[in-house]
Design a protein around this motif. Structure first.
Motif, PDB file in Angstrom:
ATOM      1  N   UNK A  86      66.673 -30.786 -63.971  1.00 16.78           N
ATOM      2  CA  UNK A  86      68.138 -30.776 -64.081  1.00 16.78           C
ATOM      3  C   UNK A  86      68.591 -29.615 -64.969  1.00 16.78           C
ATOM      4  N   UNK A  87      67.925 -29.425 -66.081  1.00 16.36           N
ATOM      5  CA  UNK A  87      68.256 -28.320 -66.988  1.00 16.36           C
ATOM      6  C   UNK A  87      67.999 -26.980 -66.306  1.00 16.36           C
ATOM      7  N   UNK A  88      66.854 -26.847 -65.645  1.00 16.54           N
ATOM      8  CA  UNK A  88      66.498 -25.587 -64.979  1.00 16.54           C
ATOM      9  C   UNK A  88      67.548 -25.211 -63.934  1.00 16.54           C
ATOM     10  N   UNK A  89      67.914 -26.166 -63.091  1.00 18.30           N
ATOM     11  CA  UNK A  89      68.886 -25.884 -62.035  1.00 18.30           C
ATOM     12  C   UNK A  89      70.257 -25.537 -62.610  1.00 18.30           C
ATOM     13  N   UNK A  90      70.645 -26.220 -63.665  1.00 19.29           N
ATOM     14  CA  UNK A  90      71.946 -25.936 -64.267  1.00 19.29           C
ATOM     15  C   UNK A  90      71.978 -24.538 -64.874  1.00 19.29           C
ATOM     16  N   UNK A  91      70.919 -24.158 -65.573  1.00 18.80           N
ATOM     17  CA  UNK A  91      70.882 -22.822 -66.181  1.00 18.80           C
ATOM     18  C   UNK A  91      70.917 -21.709 -65.138  1.00 18.80           C
ATOM     19  N   UNK A  92      70.527 -21.995 -63.898  1.00 15.32           N
ATOM     20  CA  UNK A  92      70.579 -21.011 -62.820  1.00 15.32           C
ATOM     21  C   UNK A  92      71.967 -20.869 -62.196  1.00 15.32           C
ATOM     22  N   UNK A  93      72.856 -21.780 -62.489  1.00 15.37           N
ATOM     23  CA  UNK A  93      74.187 -21.765 -61.886  1.00 15.37           C
ATOM     24  C   UNK A  93      75.017 -20.581 -62.370  1.00 15.37           C
ATOM     25  N   UNK A  94      75.841 -20.072 -61.472  1.00 14.81           N
ATOM     26  CA  UNK A  94      76.771 -19.000 -61.831  1.00 14.81           C
ATOM     27  C   UNK A  94      77.694 -19.487 -62.938  1.00 14.81           C
ATOM     28  N   UNK A  95      77.848 -18.684 -63.967  1.00 13.82           N
ATOM     29  CA  UNK A  95      78.774 -19.004 -65.040  1.00 13.82           C
ATOM     30  C   UNK A  95      78.247 -19.930 -66.113  1.00 13.82           C
ATOM     31  N   UNK A  96      77.010 -20.389 -65.988  1.00 14.46           N
ATOM     32  CA  UNK A  96      76.447 -21.250 -67.030  1.00 14.46           C
ATOM     33  C   UNK A  96      76.130 -20.382 -68.250  1.00 14.46           C
ATOM     34  N   UNK A  97      76.813 -20.641 -69.346  1.00 14.97           N
ATOM     35  CA  UNK A  97      76.607 -19.900 -70.589  1.00 14.97           C
ATOM     36  C   UNK A  97      75.492 -20.552 -71.405  1.00 14.97           C
ATOM     37  N   UNK A  98      75.511 -21.882 -71.455  1.00 12.95           N
ATOM     38  CA  UNK A  98      74.458 -22.626 -72.152  1.00 12.95           C
ATOM     39  C   UNK A  98      74.437 -24.058 -71.644  1.00 12.95           C
ATOM     40  N   UNK A  99      73.265 -24.683 -71.751  1.00 16.61           N
ATOM     41  CA  UNK A  99      73.120 -26.071 -71.315  1.00 16.61           C
ATOM     42  C   UNK A  99      71.950 -26.679 -72.064  1.00 16.61           C
ATOM     43  N   UNK A 100      72.241 -27.677 -72.890  1.00 17.99           N
ATOM     44  CA  UNK A 100      71.203 -28.333 -73.676  1.00 17.99           C
ATOM     45  C   UNK A 100      71.364 -29.839 -73.593  1.00 17.99           C
ATOM     46  N   UNK A 101      70.248 -30.519 -73.404  1.00 17.64           N
ATOM     47  CA  UNK A 101      70.201 -31.975 -73.446  1.00 17.64           C
ATOM     48  C   UNK A 101      69.011 -32.318 -74.329  1.00 17.64           C
ATOM     49  N   UNK A 102      69.286 -32.898 -75.499  1.00 16.83           N
ATOM     50  CA  UNK A 102      68.229 -33.151 -76.479  1.00 16.83           C
ATOM     51  C   UNK A 102      68.293 -34.591 -76.981  1.00 16.83           C
ATOM     52  N   UNK A 103      67.128 -35.179 -77.253  1.00 18.78           N
ATOM     53  CA  UNK A 103      67.124 -36.545 -77.779  1.00 18.78           C
ATOM     54  C   UNK A 103      67.817 -36.617 -79.136  1.00 18.78           C
TER      55      UNK A 103
END
Length: 95
Positions: free
Chosen positions: A29-46
């Protein structure tokens, strides 16, 4: 016209009986989101203090990019795997 970045912050509370499945699906999910156009940052952490809680922080270059992410995510395997799991998010903008 000035385009404002879109930021989503919050958390998802994963029930204990679904943690293994969520942890297995999260890297893709993180990998695919980071590949999206316009994604500046994406973090999901425990969350270090609350078991089963994951802190979510994401930024997109503009509203259109954020909206495209929401559409893609709703049709993704991640949406199926996390269906019915409670989330608490705040959306804000910045220049």
């Amino acid at each position: 016209m000035l385009r404002k970045q879109i930021h989503l912050t919050g958390y998802i509370d994963v029930p204990n009986d679904r943690l293994v499945e969520i942890n297995a699906a999260l890297p893709e999910h993180i990998r695919l989101t980071l590949l999206e156009a316009g994604c500046v940052s994406f973090e999901v952490t425990p969350d270090p203090e609350i078991a089963g809680r994951f802190i979510v922080a994401e930024s997109f270059a503009c509203r259109a990019d954020f909206d495209a992410h929401q559409i893609r995510t709703k049709a993704s395997e991640w949406a199926q795997i996390t269906q019915g799991i409670g989330r608490s998010y705040t959306i804000s903008t910045s220049d």
